[in-house]
Design a protein around this motif. Structure first.
Motif, PDB file in Angstrom:
ATOM      1  N   GLY A  12       0.666  -1.561  -0.266  1.00 35.08           N
ATOM      2  CA  GLY A  12       0.121  -0.003  -0.086  1.00 35.08           C
ATOM      3  C   GLY A  12       0.376   0.875   0.347  1.00 35.08           C
ATOM      4  N   PRO A  13       0.521   1.725  -0.828  1.00 32.48           N
ATOM      5  CA  PRO A  13      -0.947   2.074  -1.703  1.00 32.48           C
ATOM      6  C   PRO A  13      -0.641   0.931  -2.540  1.00 32.48           C
ATOM      7  CG  PRO A  13      -0.265   4.455  -1.208  1.00 32.48           C
ATOM      8  CD  PRO A  13       1.408   3.825  -0.790  1.00 32.48           C
ATOM      9  N   THR A  14      -1.903   0.827  -3.436  1.00 29.11           N
ATOM     10  CA  THR A  14      -2.457   0.064  -3.988  1.00 29.11           C
ATOM     11  C   THR A  14      -2.135   0.889  -5.227  1.00 29.11           C
ATOM     12  OG1 THR A  14      -4.566  -0.349  -3.992  1.00 29.11           O
ATOM     13  CG2 THR A  14      -3.063  -1.421  -2.453  1.00 29.11           C
ATOM     14  N   PRO A  15      -2.694   0.006  -6.049  1.00 23.00           N
ATOM     15  CA  PRO A  15      -2.767   0.485  -8.149  1.00 23.00           C
ATOM     16  C   PRO A  15      -4.095   0.843  -8.172  1.00 23.00           C
ATOM     17  CG  PRO A  15      -1.574  -1.329  -8.071  1.00 23.00           C
ATOM     18  CD  PRO A  15      -1.576  -1.632  -6.018  1.00 23.00           C
ATOM     19  N   VAL A  16      -4.383   2.506  -8.289  1.00 24.67           N
ATOM     20  CA  VAL A  16      -5.738   3.220  -8.159  1.00 24.67           C
ATOM     21  C   VAL A  16      -6.152   2.843  -9.723  1.00 24.67           C
ATOM     22  CG1 VAL A  16      -7.225   5.188  -7.659  1.00 24.67           C
ATOM     23  CG2 VAL A  16      -5.171   4.511  -6.300  1.00 24.67           C
ATOM     24  N   VAL A  17      -8.003   2.202 -10.073  1.00 25.82           N
ATOM     25  CA  VAL A  17      -8.069   2.310 -11.852  1.00 25.82           C
ATOM     26  C   VAL A  17      -8.067   3.217 -11.875  1.00 25.82           C
ATOM     27  CG1 VAL A  17      -8.172  -0.133 -11.006  1.00 25.82           C
ATOM     28  CG2 VAL A  17      -9.944   1.737 -10.854  1.00 25.82           C
ATOM     29  N   ARG A  18      -8.553   3.361 -13.428  1.00 27.11           N
ATOM     30  CA  ARG A  18      -8.762   4.247 -13.910  1.00 27.11           C
ATOM     31  C   ARG A  18      -9.751   5.199 -13.802  1.00 27.11           C
ATOM     32  NH1 ARG A  18      -7.344   8.619 -15.701  1.00 27.11           N
ATOM     33  NH2 ARG A  18      -5.299   7.325 -16.089  1.00 27.11           N
ATOM     34  N   GLY A 166      -7.597  -3.239  10.292  1.00 28.10           N
ATOM     35  CA  GLY A 166      -8.015  -3.483   9.420  1.00 28.10           C
ATOM     36  C   GLY A 166      -7.017  -3.328   8.301  1.00 28.10           C
ATOM     37  N   VAL A 167      -6.249  -2.233   8.837  1.00 30.82           N
ATOM     38  CA  VAL A 167      -5.528  -0.803   7.546  1.00 30.82           C
ATOM     39  C   VAL A 167      -4.837  -1.854   5.916  1.00 30.82           C
ATOM     40  CG1 VAL A 167      -3.450   0.032   6.994  1.00 30.82           C
ATOM     41  CG2 VAL A 167      -4.889   0.287   9.063  1.00 30.82           C
ATOM     42  N   ALA A 168      -4.994  -3.256   6.426  1.00 30.96           N
ATOM     43  CA  ALA A 168      -3.845  -4.248   5.347  1.00 30.96           C
ATOM     44  C   ALA A 168      -5.298  -5.351   5.269  1.00 30.96           C
ATOM     45  CB  ALA A 168      -2.473  -4.897   5.769  1.00 30.96           C
ATOM     46  N   ALA A 169      -6.544  -5.105   5.905  1.00 25.61           N
ATOM     47  CA  ALA A 169      -6.820  -6.280   5.929  1.00 25.61           C
ATOM     48  C   ALA A 169      -8.761  -5.229   4.745  1.00 25.61           C
ATOM     49  CB  ALA A 169      -7.527  -7.324   6.285  1.00 25.61           C
ATOM     50  N   THR A 170      -8.985  -4.644   5.029  1.00 23.16           N
ATOM     51  CA  THR A 170     -10.672  -4.253   4.740  1.00 23.16           C
ATOM     52  C   THR A 170     -10.735  -3.919   3.203  1.00 23.16           C
ATOM     53  OG1 THR A 170     -10.413  -3.322   6.794  1.00 23.16           O
ATOM     54  CG2 THR A 170     -11.883  -2.591   5.030  1.00 23.16           C
ATOM     55  N   ALA A 171     -11.760  -5.026   2.871  1.00 26.26           N
ATOM     56  CA  ALA A 171     -11.896  -4.882   1.508  1.00 26.26           C
ATOM     57  C   ALA A 171     -11.095  -6.204   0.846  1.00 26.26           C
ATOM     58  CB  ALA A 171     -11.521  -3.496   0.798  1.00 26.26           C
ATOM     59  N   GLY A 172     -10.154  -7.214   1.578  1.00 26.50           N
ATOM     60  CA  GLY A 172      -9.392  -8.070   1.068  1.00 26.50           C
ATOM     61  C   GLY A 172      -9.859  -9.051   1.707  1.00 26.50           C
ATOM     62  N   LYS A 191      -5.477   0.836   0.903  1.00 26.85           N
ATOM     63  CA  LYS A 191      -5.293  -0.968   0.703  1.00 26.85           C
ATOM     64  C   LYS A 191      -5.943  -0.962  -0.220  1.00 26.85           C
ATOM     65  CE  LYS A 191      -1.845  -0.641   4.200  1.00 26.85           C
ATOM     66  NZ  LYS A 191      -0.463  -0.478   4.020  1.00 26.85           N
ATOM     67  N   ALA A 192      -6.818  -2.039   0.163  1.00 26.45           N
ATOM     68  CA  ALA A 192      -7.669  -2.801  -0.240  1.00 26.45           C
ATOM     69  C   ALA A 192      -8.410  -2.153  -0.954  1.00 26.45           C
ATOM     70  CB  ALA A 192      -7.738  -4.489   0.439  1.00 26.45           C
ATOM     71  N   PHE A 193      -8.911  -1.150  -0.655  1.00 25.95           N
ATOM     72  CA  PHE A 193      -9.964  -0.471  -1.174  1.00 25.95           C
ATOM     73  C   PHE A 193      -9.359   0.587  -3.253  1.00 25.95           C
ATOM     74  CE2 PHE A 193     -12.112   0.079   2.701  1.00 25.95           C
ATOM     75  CZ  PHE A 193     -12.736   0.088   2.382  1.00 25.95           C
ATOM     76  N   GLY A 194      -7.926   0.376  -2.764  1.00 33.45           N
ATOM     77  CA  GLY A 194      -7.631   0.516  -4.386  1.00 33.45           C
ATOM     78  C   GLY A 194      -8.418   2.024  -4.014  1.00 33.45           C
ATOM     79  N   VAL A 195      -7.480   3.259  -3.283  1.00 31.45           N
ATOM     80  CA  VAL A 195      -8.098   4.519  -3.372  1.00 31.45           C
ATOM     81  C   VAL A 195      -6.637   5.087  -3.589  1.00 31.45           C
ATOM     82  CG1 VAL A 195      -9.067   6.368  -1.973  1.00 31.45           C
ATOM     83  CG2 VAL A 195     -10.646   4.270  -2.726  1.00 31.45           C
ATOM     84  N   ALA A 196      -6.666   6.132  -3.314  1.00 30.17           N
ATOM     85  CA  ALA A 196      -5.272   6.898  -2.531  1.00 30.17           C
ATOM     86  C   ALA A 196      -5.126   6.846  -1.748  1.00 30.17           C
ATOM     87  CB  ALA A 196      -5.442   8.394  -3.425  1.00 30.17           C
ATOM     88  N   PRO A 197      -4.089   7.182  -0.842  1.00 26.65           N
ATOM     89  CA  PRO A 197      -4.245   7.633   0.218  1.00 26.65           C
ATOM     90  C   PRO A 197      -5.050   8.932   1.225  1.00 26.65           C
ATOM     91  CG  PRO A 197      -2.177   7.076  -0.340  1.00 26.65           C
ATOM     92  CD  PRO A 197      -2.929   7.656  -1.703  1.00 26.65           C
ATOM     93  N   GLY A 198      -5.482   8.540   2.248  1.00 23.77           N
ATOM     94  CA  GLY A 198      -5.822  10.402   2.456  1.00 23.77           C
ATOM     95  C   GLY A 198      -7.216  10.093   3.541  1.00 23.77           C
ATOM     96  N   GLY A 343      -6.512  -5.813  -3.586  1.00 23.12           N
ATOM     97  CA  GLY A 343      -7.685  -4.096  -4.414  1.00 23.12           C
ATOM     98  C   GLY A 343      -7.653  -4.636  -5.694  1.00 23.12           C
ATOM     99  N   ASN A 344      -7.929  -3.979  -6.282  1.00 25.14           N
ATOM    100  CA  ASN A 344      -8.082  -3.692  -7.957  1.00 25.14           C
ATOM    101  C   ASN A 344      -7.840  -4.601  -9.057  1.00 25.14           C
ATOM    102  OD1 ASN A 344     -10.755  -3.231  -6.725  1.00 25.14           O
ATOM    103  ND2 ASN A 344     -10.424  -1.120  -7.293  1.00 25.14           N
ATOM    104  N   ILE A 345      -6.502  -5.012  -8.745  1.00 23.85           N
ATOM    105  CA  ILE A 345      -5.226  -5.662  -9.338  1.00 23.85           C
ATOM    106  C   ILE A 345      -5.966  -6.993 -10.015  1.00 23.85           C
ATOM    107  CG2 ILE A 345      -3.054  -4.514  -7.905  1.00 23.85           C
ATOM    108  CD1 ILE A 345      -2.998  -7.763  -7.147  1.00 23.85           C
ATOM    109  N   ASP A 346      -5.933  -6.966 -11.302  1.00 19.98           N
ATOM    110  CA  ASP A 346      -6.650  -8.019 -12.403  1.00 19.98           C
ATOM    111  C   ASP A 346      -5.057  -9.356 -12.537  1.00 19.98           C
ATOM    112  OD1 ASP A 346      -5.148  -7.459 -14.366  1.00 19.98           O
ATOM    113  OD2 ASP A 346      -6.270  -5.647 -15.334  1.00 19.98           O
ATOM    114  N   LYS A 347      -5.708  -9.825 -13.049  1.00 17.35           N
ATOM    115  CA  LYS A 347      -5.171 -11.505 -13.513  1.00 17.35           C
ATOM    116  C   LYS A 347      -3.684 -10.556 -14.478  1.00 17.35           C
ATOM    117  CE  LYS A 347      -7.991 -12.952 -14.848  1.00 17.35           C
ATOM    118  NZ  LYS A 347      -8.986 -14.311 -16.231  1.00 17.35           N
TER     119      LYS A 347
END
Length: 385
Positions: A12-18, A166-172, A191-198, A343-347
């Protein structure tokens, strides 16, 4: 030579989709704008529904660390007894926070790579009466997941309030506030929400809210439940300025979660974590966490002992090959790297990341047959259908 874009594969931060990026890029409006107020209400309602919380939820500008302090500040008073269940570096962060509050702290630690269990907690709670018990759901330093549901049953049986980081777990990783007996669940946006920090995100049970009322006043101001509850009930009200664009981004993240289905989202994280771990093991790495306690959101991969790999050099080359990972902490420092798969990472992202690790391993002199890890990952991705 073309510059290789780096995949953000840190914990984290994780990738943020478009689609989430687009929400962050909208023209900012007044926090009292009626359309924004409605969006904020919908975010709060979705968080309560998806995480099965009949109490309250808070979404405020801040970090996961702020949410940790918010949790402790609102349910404890000087002299309370707190049991901190720690599986590593980030579990230990509760210690100083509680000591600064003049709380009486005991620490129940697990060896790195394993987790505190419900039986461990039961033994401590039989020995002594505690007001609060804290557990880190996923320990970022070790890649370990704690059995929060089983621990919650024990904590509730002994009448303590139960705090889950749940910082590194929530939504995952599977979390449900009421069914798991959680009194405070804390998290953040990146983190697993895939949103920018803040954004700091926190759920509080009815018992936790009542505990806060009994403590009036508390020394803290910004993170006081009582200051924020009027805003959470009516976001047109003001206590602190909301992070407007991030709330829009979280709204989009929640829409993605609802479309996938939260149960399937949890299942996907478990599957893909197993595929990634299997791929890295095939190359020669060791997963630091014992199999029973492996987290679905990130892993710690240790270098082969006979490979004589230089950690800084490996991660530098890995970044050149396209995957940005994080160094290890504590007992694992210099012995491997940490990689997020949440988060929202794909294959496509997973395949590219494993391919980058393979190339880096070969460049660093490890005896790796090209495609070894990729074949394991690809087979897993095919089999899941």
């Amino acid at each position: 030579m073309l510059r290789t874009p780096k995949l953000v594969m840190i914990p984290g931060p994780t990738p943020v989709v478009r689609s989430i990026q687009d929400q962050m890029g909208r023209e900012t409006v007044a926090f009292g704008d009626p359309f924004f107020v409605q969006d904020y209400k919908e975010v709060l309602a979705d968080l309560k529904e998806l995480w099965k919380c009949s109490g309250e939820v808070f979404v405020i500008a801040g970090s996961g660390t702020l949410a940790m302090e918010m949790a402790i500040a609102n349910i404890t008073k000087r002299g309370d007894h707190v049991l901190i269940c720690s599986n590593g570096f980030f579990g230990d962060r509760f210690i100083e926070m509680c000591q600064r509050k003049r709380l009486n702290v005991d620490v129940l630690s697990a060896p790195w790579g394993t987790s505190v269990t419900a039986d461990d907690v039961e033994k401590k709670l039989v020995e002594k009466k505690y007001d609060v018990v804290t557990v880190t759901h996923v320990e970022t330093a070790t890649g370990v997941v704690a059995p929060i549901e089983a621990i919650g049953k024990v904590v509730k049986a002994h009448g303590a309030l139960y705090v889950v980081d749940g910082v590194a777990a929530t939504a995952g990783a599977a979390q449900y506030v009421d069914p798991m007996g959680i009194d405070v669940l804390l998290s953040c946006s990146q983190k697993a929400f895939g949103v920018a920090p803040g954004l700091a995100i926190l759920w509080a049970s009815r018992e936790a809210v009542e505990k806060r009322k009994s403590l009036n006043p508390i020394p803290e101001s910004y993170i006081d439940f009582e200051k924020w509850l009027p805003v959470m009930h009516d976001p047109s009200k003001y206590w602190g300025t909301p992070a407007i664009n991030l709330i829009w981004a979280l709204k989009e993240s929640l829409q993605i979660i609802k479309e996938e289905g939260i149960v399937e989202r949890y299942a996907r994280h478990l599957r893909q974590a197993a595929f990634a771990d299997g791929a890295l093991e095939a190359i020669g790495f060791t997963v630091a966490a014992e199999k029973l306690f492996r987290a679905p959101t990130l892993s710690v991969y240790l270098y082969p002992q006979d490979a004589n790999v230089d950690d800084l050099q490996f991660r530098k080359i890995l970044a050149e090959e396209g995957a940005q990972t994080a160094g290890c902490l504590g007992e694992y420092a210099g012995k491997g790297f940490r990689m997020g798969h949440m988060g929202n990472i794909d294959k496509h992202t997973l395949v590219s990341a494993v391919a980058s690790v393979e190339r880096a391993a070969m460049r660093c002199g490890m005896n790796v047959e090209p495609g070894t890890g990729l074949s394991v990952l690809q087979q897993g991705l095919v089999d899941e259908h």
